[in-house]
Scaffold this active site. Structure first.
Site, PDB file in Angstrom:
ATOM      1  N   CYS A 148     -40.779 -36.829  24.665  1.00  0.00           N
ATOM      2  CA  CYS A 148     -41.140 -37.156  26.051  1.00  0.00           C
ATOM      3  C   CYS A 148     -41.986 -36.068  26.709  1.00  0.00           C
ATOM      4  O   CYS A 148     -42.347 -36.194  27.873  1.00  0.00           O
ATOM      5  CB  CYS A 148     -39.887 -37.397  26.879  1.00  0.00           C
ATOM      6  SG  CYS A 148     -38.946 -35.898  27.179  1.00  0.00           S
ATOM      7  N   ASP A 175     -16.371 -22.648 -12.310  1.00  0.00           N
ATOM      8  CA  ASP A 175     -17.778 -22.305 -12.468  1.00  0.00           C
ATOM      9  C   ASP A 175     -17.942 -20.792 -12.349  1.00  0.00           C
ATOM     10  O   ASP A 175     -18.229 -20.249 -11.296  1.00  0.00           O
ATOM     11  CB  ASP A 175     -18.590 -23.025 -11.385  1.00  0.00           C
ATOM     12  CG  ASP A 175     -20.025 -23.225 -11.817  1.00  0.00           C
ATOM     13  OD1 ASP A 175     -20.348 -22.861 -12.963  1.00  0.00           O
ATOM     14  OD2 ASP A 175     -20.817 -23.719 -11.012  1.00  0.00           O
ATOM     15  N   CYS A 203     -40.829 -31.230  24.543  1.00  0.00           N
ATOM     16  CA  CYS A 203     -40.107 -32.201  23.723  1.00  0.00           C
ATOM     17  C   CYS A 203     -41.106 -33.063  22.942  1.00  0.00           C
ATOM     18  O   CYS A 203     -42.044 -33.597  23.526  1.00  0.00           O
ATOM     19  CB  CYS A 203     -39.245 -33.081  24.614  1.00  0.00           C
ATOM     20  SG  CYS A 203     -38.538 -34.492  23.752  1.00  0.00           S
ATOM     21  N   LYS A 244     -12.707 -27.430 -14.173  1.00  0.00           N
ATOM     22  CA  LYS A 244     -13.659 -26.599 -14.911  1.00  0.00           C
ATOM     23  C   LYS A 244     -14.262 -25.595 -13.940  1.00  0.00           C
ATOM     24  O   LYS A 244     -15.068 -25.940 -13.079  1.00  0.00           O
ATOM     25  CB  LYS A 244     -14.759 -27.455 -15.532  1.00  0.00           C
ATOM     26  CG  LYS A 244     -15.714 -26.637 -16.388  1.00  0.00           C
ATOM     27  CD  LYS A 244     -16.666 -27.538 -17.159  1.00  0.00           C
ATOM     28  CE  LYS A 244     -17.497 -26.765 -18.162  1.00  0.00           C
ATOM     29  NZ  LYS A 244     -18.288 -25.684 -17.596  1.00  0.00           N
ATOM     30  N   ASP A 290       0.825  -1.209   0.000  1.00  0.00           N
ATOM     31  CA  ASP A 290       0.000   0.000   0.000  1.00  0.00           C
ATOM     32  C   ASP A 290       0.862   1.264   0.000  1.00  0.00           C
ATOM     33  O   ASP A 290       0.503   2.272  -0.612  1.00  0.00           O
ATOM     34  CB  ASP A 290      -0.930   0.008   1.218  1.00  0.00           C
ATOM     35  CG  ASP A 290      -2.013  -1.060   1.080  1.00  0.00           C
ATOM     36  OD1 ASP A 290      -2.205  -1.546  -0.053  1.00  0.00           O
ATOM     37  OD2 ASP A 290      -2.641  -1.401   2.096  1.00  0.00           O
ATOM     38  N   GLU A 301      -7.872 -30.161 -16.590  1.00  0.00           N
ATOM     39  CA  GLU A 301      -7.803 -29.027 -15.672  1.00  0.00           C
ATOM     40  C   GLU A 301      -9.180 -28.801 -15.065  1.00  0.00           C
ATOM     41  O   GLU A 301     -10.191 -29.198 -15.656  1.00  0.00           O
ATOM     42  CB  GLU A 301      -7.319 -27.775 -16.403  1.00  0.00           C
ATOM     43  CG  GLU A 301      -8.177 -27.426 -17.591  1.00  0.00           C
ATOM     44  CD  GLU A 301      -7.448 -26.486 -18.564  1.00  0.00           C
ATOM     45  OE1 GLU A 301      -7.460 -25.293 -18.304  1.00  0.00           O
ATOM     46  OE2 GLU A 301      -6.914 -26.975 -19.575  1.00  0.00           O
ATOM     47  N   LYS A 320     -18.275 -33.638 -16.603  1.00  0.00           N
ATOM     48  CA  LYS A 320     -18.978 -32.958 -15.513  1.00  0.00           C
ATOM     49  C   LYS A 320     -19.020 -33.801 -14.238  1.00  0.00           C
ATOM     50  O   LYS A 320     -19.024 -35.022 -14.283  1.00  0.00           O
ATOM     51  CB  LYS A 320     -20.420 -32.639 -15.944  1.00  0.00           C
ATOM     52  CG  LYS A 320     -20.511 -31.710 -17.139  1.00  0.00           C
ATOM     53  CD  LYS A 320     -20.037 -30.305 -16.829  1.00  0.00           C
ATOM     54  CE  LYS A 320     -21.095 -29.467 -16.180  1.00  0.00           C
ATOM     55  NZ  LYS A 320     -22.065 -28.900 -17.101  1.00  0.00           N
ATOM     56  N   CYS A 359     -36.078 -39.072  28.686  1.00  0.00           N
ATOM     57  CA  CYS A 359     -36.482 -38.932  27.295  1.00  0.00           C
ATOM     58  C   CYS A 359     -36.006 -40.140  26.491  1.00  0.00           C
ATOM     59  O   CYS A 359     -34.804 -40.398  26.395  1.00  0.00           O
ATOM     60  CB  CYS A 359     -35.907 -37.643  26.719  1.00  0.00           C
ATOM     61  SG  CYS A 359     -36.323 -37.421  24.989  1.00  0.00           S
ATOM     62  N   CYS A 371     -34.289 -30.521  24.885  1.00  0.00           N
ATOM     63  CA  CYS A 371     -35.225 -31.190  25.785  1.00  0.00           C
ATOM     64  C   CYS A 371     -34.529 -31.313  27.134  1.00  0.00           C
ATOM     65  O   CYS A 371     -33.346 -31.643  27.210  1.00  0.00           O
ATOM     66  CB  CYS A 371     -35.539 -32.574  25.227  1.00  0.00           C
ATOM     67  SG  CYS A 371     -36.225 -33.692  26.439  1.00  0.00           S
ATOM     68  N   TYR A 407      -8.777 -16.920 -14.034  1.00  0.00           N
ATOM     69  CA  TYR A 407      -7.761 -17.887 -14.463  1.00  0.00           C
ATOM     70  C   TYR A 407      -7.895 -18.081 -15.962  1.00  0.00           C
ATOM     71  O   TYR A 407      -9.001 -18.284 -16.466  1.00  0.00           O
ATOM     72  CB  TYR A 407      -7.970 -19.249 -13.805  1.00  0.00           C
ATOM     73  CG  TYR A 407      -7.382 -19.390 -12.423  1.00  0.00           C
ATOM     74  CD1 TYR A 407      -6.156 -18.826 -12.089  1.00  0.00           C
ATOM     75  CD2 TYR A 407      -8.057 -20.130 -11.455  1.00  0.00           C
ATOM     76  CE1 TYR A 407      -5.619 -18.978 -10.827  1.00  0.00           C
ATOM     77  CE2 TYR A 407      -7.528 -20.294 -10.191  1.00  0.00           C
ATOM     78  CZ  TYR A 407      -6.314 -19.715  -9.876  1.00  0.00           C
ATOM     79  OH  TYR A 407      -5.790 -19.874  -8.639  1.00  0.00           O
TER      80      TYR A 407
END
Ligand code: IVH
Length: 667
Positions: free
Chosen positions: A408, A116, A405, A114, A37, A112, A311, A429, A423, A222
């Protein structure tokens, strides 16, 4: 004086370009953000005072003015084609056969990832970026030059020697997952609309009219190909990619070159790595490596014959929520689960998806009957990612948060700051009891082979088993009375239960099912305290002295051991014969310290399982890894050791037998 300022401007620009290249292309920066920077700041200041020396390819000139009208049209010098797809190994072999037949020999291929995102063509003249265009319909696209200039990894000027006068670089604009999530969070915080996935985010961002906004969007690029070039860049696809990289263009990494067999392996490997990549990919692109062979093969309709996209199974699919059920887990956590109309996604048929908790239901605003998009990535539990509002016209009422619950009817609680509703029934339970028992018998806990979910359900329903201790009181007679249980299988189950009594402290601790005490924490606790009694009486400070144990986990551990019913079950288990080797004793007697060492275990051990051996090694301070590398300190080879042994031999790694290992353990 002014000549030297001009030289400084040029030198600074060149230096910054060098750092951009190291950062974006080589992935090996040599300075930090602050220093970078500072260089950019100095350049900006000099240029502000001497505007006559600002060049369009200066690193400060990425963000330009907003165009008055929309994007203009660019006619591609060479059409931007698309790719044919194959969806499985058989179709890939057909592609190989077709190309082999046309070429008269099996071609060398490249593979390579693919990406998206969306396709982009960037035109350089005399090494300077002059135009960038989207694919559009393939013949002409939109002029997005001003926007593309803001993408930091795309060089405004190419570097190196022998750059063709005209060079069109083609590749994919995309967004890394992390960047996508951070951006969405920021958009949400500003009350703006979020993007549904990185692909849409990349496309939406690149087509923003205001370059200033585009500059704030974390886009990446890329290269994977080229359009018009005034001089050849190589004889193979791989060679051209290497040339582009040498010009400072970021190139799709992970290029594999080889025979069709090698490419098939690469496909499997890539699919396994898919979810670990920093960006989303939807398959693997396979190309014939030789450019001469590519030319022979030519094109059909709008796609080359020399390449295909193999794919991956889609990870997202649309389906419908049939119902939203509530599941009660081992620790009482009540998890809403979406029951779905079965749908094929991520390679399997999915009929349930977790909704995590009620905050998530509210966030998604998902209701029974809704059309939803679900996602299943790798081994991750399928998730509902959004409601398809357009397709969910008439909607049912939202599910309400339960006050009792569902199993139970005990009251539920929600700890402050937690999203989870629990619960409060504990062992009362039925659901918690069953989940707790399932965990207790599981492979990494007491490892009771033969006692599965089904049997546990029956045992609980018949009232034969309520706590883990009850398992050790079962007799063959109890079991043969159960439906569909022959004498032989009944005695096998009893034997398996009895065999599990010999365990390790770490397994036992894990089996207890203390909240937040997973396998790794159980192991650390076992090593740190050596004895169960010491751990049960440990105060908060002693617990927090253990690595990875913070105040929350410490309080769960204390809470657990303070509860009389838990103490009671533990006492019963010990009385019934559950025991483990006294590791505290071994550790104090042994002067072996393996800290800093990495061990690998392979083959079959006669006297203990690999898990046990690993536990003991960790107890002595070693790290236990699953594969051999140059960093491996020692490989323990049991019988039938295979490739790991061969690799260790090749690398000259120390190799020990089981007998030597036992000596080390003092056994
Ligand atoms: S090569 C002649 N390589 O996939 C077309 N394409 O489905 C050459 N894509 O439009 C394309 N990653 O946007 C190629 N490594 C890669 C790719 C890739 C993503 C996209 C590209 C293309 C689409 C075709």
């Amino acid at each position: 004086m002014s000549e030297s300022v001009r030289a400084r401007i040029e030198a600074l620009a060149e230096e910054i370009r060098g750092h951009d290249y190291r950062y974006h292309v080589l992935d090996a920066p040599i300075i930090g953000d602050t220093q970078y920077d500072a260089l950019l700041h100095e350049l900006k200041q000099l240029e502000a005072r001497h505007p006559q020396w600002v060049t369009p390819d200066s690193p400060t000139q990425r963000v330009g003015a907003k165009p008055d009208q929309g994007f203009t049209e660019v006619v591609h010098a060479i059409a931007m084609l698309s790719l044919d797809n194959v969806f499985d190994g058989a179709e890939f072999l057909q592609f190989v056969e077709r190309t082999t037949e046309r070429l008269g020999a099996t071609p060398e291929l490249t593979a390579e990832p693919k990406l998206d995102g969306l396709a982009l063509s960037i035109r350089y003249e005399q090494g300077v970026l002059v135009q960038a265009a989207t694919r559009g319909d393939g013949a002409s696209g939109e002029n997005v030059t001003q926007n593309v200039r803001t993408i930091r990894c795309i060089p405004l000027r190419l570097r190196g020697a022998h750059i063709p006068d005209v060079l069109e670089v083609r590749g994919e604009v995309f967004m890394r997952r992390h960047a996508f999530e951070a951006m969405n969070q920021q958009l949400a915080a500003q009350g703006e609309k979020c993007f549904v996935n990185p692909r849409n985010a990349a496309a939406g961002s690149l087509r923003q009219l205001d370059p200033e906004v585009v500059a704030s969007r974390p886009l990446s690029f890329y290269a994977y190909g080229w359009g018009e070039v005034s001089a050849p860049l190589g004889e193979t696809h791989a060679a051209v990619m290497a040339s582009l990289q040498s010009f400072g263009v970021p190139v799709n990494p992970g290029l594999v070159i080889g025979s069709p067999d090698r490419i098939e392996t690469a496909y499997q490997e890539l699919m396994e790595r898919r979810d670990q990549l920093a960006y989303e990919i939807d398959g693997m692109v396979v190309k014939v490596n030789s450019l001469a062979a590519q030319e022979t093969l030519g094109y059909v309709a709008r796609a080359p014959r020399f390449a295909t996209a193999w794919k991956f199974p889609a990870q997202e699919a649309a389906t419908q929520v049939i119902a939203i059920d509530l599941q009660v887990g081992r620790t009482g956590a009540i998890t809403p689960v979406a029951r779905l109309k079965p749908v094929f996604v991520g390679g399997v048929t999915v009929s349930n998806a977790t909704l995590h908790n009620f905050d998530e239901i509210e966030r998604l605003d998902v209701r029974p009957g809704d059309a939803v998009m679900i996602r299943r990535a790798g081994d991750v539990i399928p998730q509902v990612i959004r409601v398809l509002t357009e397709a969910s016209a008439t909607r049912t009422a939202p599910v309400s948060i339960p006050t009792a619950c569902p199993v139970c009817a005990s009251p539920v609680e929600r700890a402050s700051g937690e999203a989870v509703i629990r619960c409060t029934g504990g062992f009362v339970c039925g659901a918690q009891r069953l989940e707790h028992l399932k965990h207790f018998v599981s492979r990494k806990a007491m490892d009771i082979d033969g006692v599965g979910e089904r049997l546990l359900e029956v045992l609980c329903a018949q009232g034969l088993v309520q706590t883990p201790a009850d398992l050790y009181r079962l007799t063959t007679a109890d079991l043969v009375n159960l439906e569909r249980m022959a004498e032989k299988s009944a005695s096998n189950v009893i034997e398996a239960i009895a065999a599990s009594k010999q365990t390790t402290l770490a397994r036992f601790l894990y089996a207890l099912g203390i909240r937040d005490v997973g396998e790794a924490t159980a192991r650390t606790l076992a090593t740190a305290f050596g004895q169960l009694e010491t751990l049960m009486d440990a105060d908060e400070a002693a617990l927090m002295a253990v690595e990875d144990v913070g105040p929350v986990v410490a309080s769960h551990i204390q809470h657990f051991f303070r509860a009389p019913e838990n103490r009671h079950v533990i006492d019963e288990l010990l009385e019934l014969g559950v025991s483990w080797p006294d590791t505290a004793h071994h550790a104090s007697r042994s002067d072996v310290d393996l800290s800093g060492q990495t061990w690998v275990l392979t083959g079959t051990l006669e006297t203990m399982t690999r898990d046990e051996a690993a536990e003991r090694l960790r107890g002595l301070g070693a790290k236990v890894a699953s594969s051999v590398s140059a960093k491996t300190t020692c490989l323990v080879a049991g019988s039938n050791a295979g490739s790991k042994l061969a690799k260790a031999e090749a690398l000259g790694v120390d190799i020990k037998t089981e007998t030597e290992l036992l000596e080390l353990f003092g056994l």
